[in-house]
Design an enzyme around this catalytic site. Structure first.
Site, mmCIF file in Angstrom:
data_model
loop_
_atom_site.group_PDB
_atom_site.id
_atom_site.type_symbol
_atom_site.label_atom_id
_atom_site.label_comp_id
_atom_site.label_asym_id
_atom_site.label_seq_id
_atom_site.Cartn_x
_atom_site.Cartn_y
_atom_site.Cartn_z
ATOM 1 N N ALA A 67 -1.677 3.024 -2.971
ATOM 2 C CA ALA A 67 -0.953 2.199 -3.937
ATOM 3 C C ALA A 67 0.392 2.865 -4.202
ATOM 4 O O ALA A 67 0.537 4.081 -4.035
ATOM 5 C CB ALA A 67 -1.756 2.082 -5.219
ATOM 6 N N GLY A 110 -5.476 3.676 -1.733
ATOM 7 C CA GLY A 110 -5.608 2.227 -1.621
ATOM 8 C C GLY A 110 -5.468 1.744 -0.186
ATOM 9 O O GLY A 110 -6.010 0.696 0.180
ATOM 10 N N GLU A 113 -8.783 2.179 1.278
ATOM 11 C CA GLU A 113 -9.648 1.160 0.664
ATOM 12 C C GLU A 113 -9.357 -0.223 1.232
ATOM 13 O O GLU A 113 -10.274 -1.023 1.426
ATOM 14 C CB GLU A 113 -9.463 1.182 -0.863
ATOM 15 C CG GLU A 113 -10.005 2.469 -1.476
ATOM 16 C CD GLU A 113 -9.663 2.641 -2.952
ATOM 17 O OE1 GLU A 113 -10.543 3.060 -3.710
ATOM 18 O OE2 GLU A 113 -8.514 2.365 -3.341
ATOM 19 N N GLU A 133 -6.484 10.567 -4.235
ATOM 20 C CA GLU A 133 -6.170 10.278 -5.639
ATOM 21 C C GLU A 133 -6.416 11.483 -6.538
ATOM 22 O O GLU A 133 -5.735 11.688 -7.539
ATOM 23 C CB GLU A 133 -7.002 9.086 -6.154
ATOM 24 C CG GLU A 133 -6.639 7.744 -5.539
ATOM 25 C CD GLU A 133 -7.433 7.406 -4.282
ATOM 26 O OE1 GLU A 133 -8.002 8.341 -3.656
ATOM 27 O OE2 GLU A 133 -7.479 6.224 -3.915
HETATM 28 N N1 DAK Z 1 3.572 5.530 -3.160
HETATM 29 C C1 DAK Z 1 4.919 5.499 -3.192
HETATM 30 N N2 DAK Z 1 5.707 6.115 -2.269
HETATM 31 C C2 DAK Z 1 5.090 6.774 -1.273
HETATM 32 C C3 DAK Z 1 3.676 6.868 -1.188
HETATM 33 C C4 DAK Z 1 2.905 6.197 -2.196
HETATM 34 N N3 DAK Z 1 1.568 6.160 -2.201
HETATM 35 N N4 DAK Z 1 3.371 7.603 -0.111
HETATM 36 C C5 DAK Z 1 4.525 7.958 0.458
HETATM 37 N N5 DAK Z 1 5.570 7.473 -0.229
HETATM 38 C C6 DAK Z 1 7.001 7.624 0.062
HETATM 39 C C7 DAK Z 1 7.508 9.020 -0.264
HETATM 40 O O1 DAK Z 1 7.805 9.156 -1.623
HETATM 41 C C8 DAK Z 1 8.716 9.109 0.622
HETATM 42 O O2 DAK Z 1 9.772 8.407 0.014
HETATM 43 P P1 DAK Z 1 11.279 9.038 0.027
HETATM 44 O O3 DAK Z 1 11.152 10.399 -0.570
HETATM 45 O O4 DAK Z 1 11.628 9.072 1.513
HETATM 46 O O5 DAK Z 1 12.077 8.058 -0.762
HETATM 47 C C9 DAK Z 1 8.315 8.321 1.850
HETATM 48 O O6 DAK Z 1 7.220 7.481 1.453
HETATM 49 C C10 DAK Z 1 7.822 9.190 2.989
HETATM 50 O O7 DAK Z 1 6.821 10.053 2.478
HETATM 51 P P2 DAK Z 1 6.855 11.644 2.676
HETATM 52 O O8 DAK Z 1 8.259 12.146 2.764
HETATM 53 O O9 DAK Z 1 5.976 12.218 1.634
HETATM 54 O O10 DAK Z 1 6.201 11.754 4.128
HETATM 55 P P3 DAK Z 1 5.322 12.940 4.698
HETATM 56 O O11 DAK Z 1 5.096 12.603 6.120
HETATM 57 O O12 DAK Z 1 5.924 14.268 4.366
HETATM 58 O O13 DAK Z 1 3.918 12.859 3.902
HETATM 59 C C11 DAK Z 1 1.986 11.726 3.013
HETATM 60 C C12 DAK Z 1 3.106 11.780 4.095
HETATM 61 C C13 DAK Z 1 1.214 10.435 3.213
HETATM 62 C C14 DAK Z 1 1.037 12.913 3.208
HETATM 63 C C15 DAK Z 1 2.633 11.804 1.600
HETATM 64 O O14 DAK Z 1 3.634 10.806 1.527
HETATM 65 C C16 DAK Z 1 1.657 11.545 0.506
HETATM 66 O O15 DAK Z 1 0.862 12.407 0.130
HETATM 67 N N6 DAK Z 1 1.712 10.316 -0.062
HETATM 68 C C17 DAK Z 1 0.881 9.941 -1.215
HETATM 69 C C18 DAK Z 1 -0.523 9.661 -0.778
HETATM 70 C C19 DAK Z 1 -1.400 9.315 -1.990
HETATM 71 O O16 DAK Z 1 -1.539 10.092 -2.919
HETATM 72 N N7 DAK Z 1 -1.992 8.162 -1.939
HETATM 73 C C20 DAK Z 1 -2.878 7.651 -3.015
HETATM 74 C C21 DAK Z 1 -2.060 6.911 -4.044
HETATM 75 S S1 DAK Z 1 -3.032 6.377 -5.405
HETATM 76 C C22 DAK Z 1 -6.170 -0.069 -8.071
HETATM 77 C C23 DAK Z 1 -6.730 0.023 -6.837
HETATM 78 C C24 DAK Z 1 -6.353 1.056 -5.978
HETATM 79 C C25 DAK Z 1 -5.426 1.965 -6.383
HETATM 80 C C26 DAK Z 1 -4.866 1.862 -7.601
HETATM 81 C C27 DAK Z 1 -5.242 0.844 -8.482
HETATM 82 N N8 DAK Z 1 -6.597 -1.111 -8.996
HETATM 83 C C28 DAK Z 1 -7.576 -2.071 -8.461
HETATM 84 C C29 DAK Z 1 -6.140 -1.201 -10.281
HETATM 85 C C30 DAK Z 1 -5.061 3.001 -5.451
HETATM 86 C C31 DAK Z 1 -4.438 4.139 -5.856
HETATM 87 C C32 DAK Z 1 -3.804 4.984 -4.848
HETATM 88 O O17 DAK Z 1 -3.775 4.682 -3.664
#
Ligand code: DAK
Length: 259
Positions: A67, A110, A113, A133
């Protein structure tokens, strides 16, 4: 199909719709607009009798990295509730036609998921699955703790959700999370070929098979067997059942009408 801003919808071969997540700059992070558009596309595909199977994919680097964290950072509980995200995920869950996820690169949070909402997953050699997460102070919210556990078992699901570690494509294959691992160059084509094969089958039987398999996750064995049996009998009311069995006896290829 109308033009969307976060996804692209095409018909690569007859009978198959392909939905591409297209926010590559943020690794296809799933913002609200993307979820709205996916649901809108699926609703339109559901009404289209010519489309019988769907492929959902991102790009080589990311299926979806979760997400959109930027949209959630400052949100409170009420705001999250009001966004009504769950009903959108619910609409994907109850979509009647088979959906195949073609995953390359990151499928996280997400994104993982979303892939697990699909009925099958074709992974490229570079695919990585995870529920990170925990690393940002929350937990899976769209089925991660439930679908992952059913797919890979308790031990691995606990490890993935509690540590935030990713598993690679081969680990995902061994664990039963994905159907097949293929070279990066062909992951979309492989998924489309699988979708095309399913699209060539009798559509009502396809729909009832999907419903019956999914029923096994929410029913007792007895309830599921009864559901399956009733669906089986129901197919004898279709023209496709007569056509399929007569074609077999007459040693010819059946022509499905979806009736
Ligand atoms: N959201 C927003 N931006 C993201 C992102 C994300 N999840 N993942 C990556 N980006 C963005 C980065 O900020 C970066 O943007 P700039 O800095 O270039 O502007 C760009 O994508 C490239 O990312 P990185 O520079 O970080 O790239 P790397 O190759 O170094 O790293 C990575 C890749 C995937 C390991 C890293 O980006 C990372 O850890 N990303 C976050 C992964 C994460 O934590 N995902 C879980 C998010 S929470 C719901 C249902 C479901 C959910 C929520 C509510 N309801 C039903 C209410 C789900 C929640 C989630 O998924």
């Amino acid at each position: 199909m109308k033009d969307f801003t976060c996804i692209t919808v095409t018909t690569p071969v007859a009978g198959v719709a392909a939905i591409q997540l297209s926010r590559p700059k943020v690794l296809n992070a799933l913002n609200l607009q993307t979820m709205v558009e996916i649901v809108e596309a699926l609703e339109s595909i559901e009404q289209n009798n010519d489309i019988r199977c769907v492929v959902l994919y991102g790009n080589e680097k990311a299926f979806a990295a979760g997400a959109d964290i930027g949209e959630m950072g400052d949100a409170g509980t009420i705001e999250m509730l009001k966004r009504d995200q769950f009903s959108r995920w619910e609409k994907i869950r109850t979509f009647k036609k088979p959906i195949i996820a073609a995953v390359s690169g990151f499928a996280l949070g997400g994104g993982c998921e979303l892939a697990m909402h699909c009925d099958m997953i074709i992974a490229s050699e570079t695919a990585q699955f995870g529920q990170p997460e925990i690393n940002i102070g929350v937990m899976p919210g769209a089925g991660g703790t439930q679908r992952l556990t059913r797919a890979v078992g308790k031990a691995l699901a606990m490890e993935i959700c509690l540590t935030g570690r990713m598993i690679n494509a081969q680990q995902a294959l061994r664990a039963g999370l994905v159907n097949k691992v293929v070279p990066v160059q062909s992951f979309i084509q492989e998924a489309i070929a699988l979708a095309q094969e399913i699209a060539s089958k009798p559509p009502i039987a396809v729909q009832l098979i999907k419903e019956s398999v999914l029923k096994s996750f929410s029913s007792t064995l007895e309830g599921g067997l009864e559901f399956e049996r009733k669906n089986f009998y129901m197919l004898f009311a279709t023209e496709d059942q007569k056509e399929g069995m007569h074609a077999f006896i007459e040693k010819r290829t059946p022509t499905w009408k979806g009736q």
